[in-house]
Design a protein around this motif. Structure first.
Motif, PDB file in Angstrom:
ATOM      1  N   GLY A 265       0.796  -1.225   0.000  1.00  0.00           N
ATOM      2  CA  GLY A 265       0.000   0.000   0.000  1.00  0.00           C
ATOM      3  C   GLY A 265       0.821   1.263   0.000  1.00  0.00           C
ATOM      4  O   GLY A 265       0.278   2.358   0.168  1.00  0.00           O
ATOM      5  N   ALA A 266       2.146   1.125  -0.177  1.00  0.00           N
ATOM      6  CA  ALA A 266       3.030   2.292  -0.074  1.00  0.00           C
ATOM      7  C   ALA A 266       3.623   2.701  -1.412  1.00  0.00           C
ATOM      8  O   ALA A 266       4.627   3.402  -1.456  1.00  0.00           O
ATOM      9  CB  ALA A 266       4.153   1.993   0.913  1.00  0.00           C
ATOM     10  N   ALA A 267       2.992   2.288  -2.503  1.00  0.00           N
ATOM     11  CA  ALA A 267       3.529   2.615  -3.827  1.00  0.00           C
ATOM     12  C   ALA A 267       3.674   4.126  -3.985  1.00  0.00           C
ATOM     13  O   ALA A 267       2.740   4.886  -3.748  1.00  0.00           O
ATOM     14  CB  ALA A 267       2.618   2.054  -4.908  1.00  0.00           C
ATOM     15  N   GLY A 268       4.884   4.545  -4.362  1.00  0.00           N
ATOM     16  CA  GLY A 268       5.136   5.960  -4.583  1.00  0.00           C
ATOM     17  C   GLY A 268       5.454   6.758  -3.342  1.00  0.00           C
ATOM     18  O   GLY A 268       5.805   7.942  -3.429  1.00  0.00           O
ATOM     19  N   ARG A 269       5.366   6.142  -2.161  1.00  0.00           N
ATOM     20  CA  ARG A 269       5.629   6.861  -0.911  1.00  0.00           C
ATOM     21  C   ARG A 269       7.024   6.542  -0.399  1.00  0.00           C
ATOM     22  O   ARG A 269       7.466   5.405  -0.446  1.00  0.00           O
ATOM     23  CB  ARG A 269       4.601   6.470   0.158  1.00  0.00           C
ATOM     24  N   ASP A 270       7.707   7.554   0.139  1.00  0.00           N
ATOM     25  CA  ASP A 270       9.003   7.364   0.804  1.00  0.00           C
ATOM     26  C   ASP A 270       9.969   6.546  -0.054  1.00  0.00           C
ATOM     27  O   ASP A 270      10.576   5.580   0.403  1.00  0.00           O
ATOM     28  CB  ASP A 270       8.798   6.663   2.157  1.00  0.00           C
ATOM     29  N   THR A 271      10.104   6.949  -1.303  1.00  0.00           N
ATOM     30  CA  THR A 271      10.958   6.184  -2.211  1.00  0.00           C
ATOM     31  C   THR A 271      12.411   6.651  -2.187  1.00  0.00           C
ATOM     32  O   THR A 271      13.273   6.011  -2.785  1.00  0.00           O
ATOM     33  CB  THR A 271      10.428   6.285  -3.660  1.00  0.00           C
ATOM     34  N   ARG A 272      12.683   7.752  -1.510  1.00  0.00           N
ATOM     35  CA  ARG A 272      14.045   8.303  -1.484  1.00  0.00           C
ATOM     36  C   ARG A 272      14.616   8.220  -0.081  1.00  0.00           C
ATOM     37  O   ARG A 272      13.949   8.562   0.896  1.00  0.00           O
ATOM     38  CB  ARG A 272      14.020   9.765  -1.961  1.00  0.00           C
ATOM     39  N   GLY A 273      15.860   7.770   0.018  1.00  0.00           N
ATOM     40  CA  GLY A 273      16.503   7.737   1.322  1.00  0.00           C
ATOM     41  C   GLY A 273      16.185   6.482   2.109  1.00  0.00           C
ATOM     42  O   GLY A 273      15.641   5.498   1.591  1.00  0.00           O
ATOM     43  N   LEU A 274      16.510   6.529   3.408  1.00  0.00           N
ATOM     44  CA  LEU A 274      16.387   5.366   4.289  1.00  0.00           C
ATOM     45  C   LEU A 274      15.040   5.390   5.022  1.00  0.00           C
ATOM     46  O   LEU A 274      14.984   5.614   6.226  1.00  0.00           O
ATOM     47  CB  LEU A 274      17.537   5.366   5.302  1.00  0.00           C
ATOM     48  N   ALA A 275      13.965   5.152   4.297  1.00  0.00           N
ATOM     49  CA  ALA A 275      12.657   5.315   4.931  1.00  0.00           C
ATOM     50  C   ALA A 275      11.823   4.040   4.931  1.00  0.00           C
ATOM     51  O   ALA A 275      11.373   3.582   5.967  1.00  0.00           O
ATOM     52  CB  ALA A 275      11.887   6.451   4.256  1.00  0.00           C
ATOM     53  N   ARG A 276      11.585   3.470   3.783  1.00  0.00           N
ATOM     54  CA  ARG A 276      10.610   2.387   3.692  1.00  0.00           C
ATOM     55  C   ARG A 276      11.155   1.277   2.791  1.00  0.00           C
ATOM     56  O   ARG A 276      11.279   1.448   1.590  1.00  0.00           O
ATOM     57  CB  ARG A 276       9.291   2.924   3.129  1.00  0.00           C
ATOM     58  N   PHE A 277      11.465   0.118   3.411  1.00  0.00           N
ATOM     59  CA  PHE A 277      12.073  -0.979   2.680  1.00  0.00           C
ATOM     60  C   PHE A 277      11.315  -2.282   2.920  1.00  0.00           C
ATOM     61  O   PHE A 277      10.580  -2.426   3.885  1.00  0.00           O
ATOM     62  CB  PHE A 277      13.532  -1.160   3.115  1.00  0.00           C
ATOM     63  N   HIS A 278      11.565  -3.242   2.025  1.00  0.00           N
ATOM     64  CA  HIS A 278      10.987  -4.570   2.204  1.00  0.00           C
ATOM     65  C   HIS A 278      11.649  -5.313   3.370  1.00  0.00           C
ATOM     66  O   HIS A 278      11.040  -6.179   3.983  1.00  0.00           O
ATOM     67  CB  HIS A 278      11.135  -5.405   0.927  1.00  0.00           C
ATOM     68  N   GLN A 279      12.902  -4.982   3.650  1.00  0.00           N
ATOM     69  CA  GLN A 279      13.648  -5.628   4.733  1.00  0.00           C
ATOM     70  C   GLN A 279      14.329  -4.566   5.589  1.00  0.00           C
ATOM     71  O   GLN A 279      14.938  -3.625   5.063  1.00  0.00           O
ATOM     72  CB  GLN A 279      14.706  -6.583   4.175  1.00  0.00           C
ATOM     73  N   PHE A 280      14.204  -4.704   6.890  1.00  0.00           N
ATOM     74  CA  PHE A 280      14.887  -3.812   7.823  1.00  0.00           C
ATOM     75  C   PHE A 280      15.072  -4.555   9.142  1.00  0.00           C
ATOM     76  O   PHE A 280      14.544  -5.666   9.322  1.00  0.00           O
ATOM     77  CB  PHE A 280      14.078  -2.521   8.039  1.00  0.00           C
ATOM     78  N   ASN A 281      15.818  -3.967  10.054  1.00  0.00           N
ATOM     79  CA  ASN A 281      16.058  -4.586  11.362  1.00  0.00           C
ATOM     80  C   ASN A 281      15.300  -3.828  12.444  1.00  0.00           C
ATOM     81  O   ASN A 281      15.164  -2.602  12.374  1.00  0.00           O
ATOM     82  CB  ASN A 281      17.543  -4.581  11.715  1.00  0.00           C
ATOM     83  N   LYS A 282      14.834  -4.569  13.440  1.00  0.00           N
ATOM     84  CA  LYS A 282      14.119  -3.900  14.526  1.00  0.00           C
ATOM     85  C   LYS A 282      14.349  -4.621  15.845  1.00  0.00           C
ATOM     86  O   LYS A 282      14.372  -5.852  15.898  1.00  0.00           O
ATOM     87  CB  LYS A 282      12.621  -3.821  14.236  1.00  0.00           C
ATOM     88  N   VAL A 283      14.515  -3.816  16.894  1.00  0.00           N
ATOM     89  CA  VAL A 283      14.488  -4.311  18.266  1.00  0.00           C
ATOM     90  C   VAL A 283      13.083  -4.021  18.783  1.00  0.00           C
ATOM     91  O   VAL A 283      12.601  -2.893  18.692  1.00  0.00           O
ATOM     92  CB  VAL A 283      15.535  -3.616  19.154  1.00  0.00           C
ATOM     93  N   GLU A 284      12.422  -5.051  19.300  1.00  0.00           N
ATOM     94  CA  GLU A 284      11.026  -4.935  19.734  1.00  0.00           C
ATOM     95  C   GLU A 284      10.907  -5.190  21.237  1.00  0.00           C
ATOM     96  O   GLU A 284      11.462  -6.168  21.755  1.00  0.00           O
ATOM     97  CB  GLU A 284      10.167  -5.950  18.984  1.00  0.00           C
TER      98      GLU A 284
END
Length: 425
Positions: A265-284
């Protein structure tokens, strides 16, 4: 999911939750199905008892034919009712999984994030004596990422950090993990591969059809597995089917994992820089506790993230999310947003959520209280830190005119004692 008894006794409360959260109201249909299911169960129990009675009479009866005929007639009636019962129970189960959690009375009422309320603001945005660079310019000039190469190799919404930026990301992750351990959290390195039912049991999706997840979750073709979008998924099922002891609560976990999301649902959003990726790391951060402990634990894990913002020396604010913005399974939710100079705005770095007993009903996770009664636990979760998203405000807020970046003091021991990276130092 909610307790069916609560829905029966408080239909107007549940209807209001559907309204203020923006979900379709199925409550009248659900209650009608519930009544029919109970009616069918009673009928089949009564008929089964009658059939058993008739069956016992057959061996001693002078004329067995009428009893045999009646036994068959009852069996047919039971079979018909059982078939209807199975259909009605499936429909009821589907609707039960479409009823949203009841929001807390303190939550702002509104349709979306436009109704969110700022709770507090900490630190003032930095006033630069030079024109600050955006994150992507800092990454480019210091050779800290490979967007074109990785995009060509791996496709869109993928990234790779290089050199000092990669070190900084690892330092942030390590710092937060160590901080949570010092606060009594048990650290768990969680797998990312899991089962679809495990994701469903976290309560983010509605209905009983697991295919509803296909647009958001990476399914592993040819297997019965998929990729989790957060360690919360695994931690939520860690005590599924267990009865915990009240004296052991709260249980606090710090889970770390690579996270995978389709971002359909994020097509066209936050496409530049370190914002929205298919893979990322998180501490929960993830908590199991009694319902009475839930408010205290919410403040605890919220304050932990706020402390991380202060340790990273970032201006930030805390938001009370509205009923329409908090999502399907939450009682209340607070976003923590850090200031991003290039966007002249605060951007979300974590969401603190109280779930109540909603998830525990799906996983059947309970505890035995001091009186010996068994109840469902309450669960909560909050981001510890998510990267590379958290790198954005760190790089931009701590940059210097030459393109170097000052390292927050708390991270310097994890960066070999360096005080800055990049630039011409």
């Amino acid at each position: 999911m909610l307790d069916i008894r609560f829905i029966r006794e408080n239909p107007d409360v549940v209807k209001n939750a559907c309204r203020v959260k923006g979900f379709e109201d199925h409550i009248d249909e659900l209650l009608a199905l519930d009544a029919r299911v109970r009616e069918l169960k009673t009928a089949t129990q009564t008929m089964t008892a009658e059939k058993n009675k008739v069956t016992r009479e057959i061996p001693t009866a002078t004329d067995k034919a009428p009893l045999i005929a009646r036994s068959k007639e009852i069996a047919n009636e039971i079979a018909a009712d059982m078939a209807e019962l199975a259909d009605k129970e499936a429909a009821l189960n589907d609707l039960m999984h479409r009823v949203p959690q009841i929001p807390d009375a303190s939550a702002p009422i509104g349709p979306d994030d436009s109704a969110n309320v700022e709770v507090r603001r900490v630190g003032a945005p930095r006033e630069f004596d030079f024109t600050p660079r955006a994150q992507w310019d800092l990454l480019d000039m210091n050779g800290w990422w490979l967007p074109e190469k990785i995009g060509k190799i791996c496709g869109t919404r993928t990234y790779a950090l290089v050199g000092e930026a990669a070190e900084l990301q690892l330092a942030i992750e390590t710092y937060v993990i160590q901080k949570l351990i010092a606060k009594g959290f048990t650290f768990i390195e969680c797998p990312s591969i899991t089962k679809p039912q495990t994701i469903f049991d976290a309560g983010h999706f509605m209905g009983s059809d697991l295919s509803v997840m296909d647009n958001d979750v990476f399914m592993l073709a040819g297997t019965d597995r998929c990729l989790a979008g957060t360690a919360e998924i695994i931690l939520n099922s860690l005590h599924g089917g267990e009865i915990l002891n009240e004296r052991d609560l709260p249980i606090k976990y710090a889970g770390f994992s690579p996270c995978f999301r389709k971002e359909a649902g994020a097509a066209g959003r936050d496409t530049r820089g370190l914002a929205r990726f298919h893979q990322f790391n998180k501490v929960e951060q993830y908590i199991y506790c009694t319902p009475a402990q839930s408010n205290e634990m919410h403040e605890h894990i919220l304050n932990n993230l706020c402390e991380v913002m202060e340790d990273l020396e970032l201006p930030y604010r805390v938001i009370a999310n509205s009923t329409g913005d908090m999502g399907f399974n939450k009682v209340k939710m607070n976003d923590v947003e850090a200031w991003v100079p290039s966007e002249n705005a605060y951007k979300e770095l974590g969401s603190c959520s109280s779930i109540g007993q909603f998830q525990a009903r799906r996983t059947n996770t309970r505890y035995r209280d001091a009186n010996g009664d068994v109840q469902y636990v309450a669960t909560l979760n909050n981001t510890g830190i998510a990267v590379p998203r958290a790198l954005v405000p760190v790089l931009e807020n701590h940059q210097n005119a030459d393109g170097s970046v000052n390292i927050p003091k708390k991270l310097q021991p994890l960066m070999g004692g360096r005080t800055k990276i990049g630039g011409k130092h």
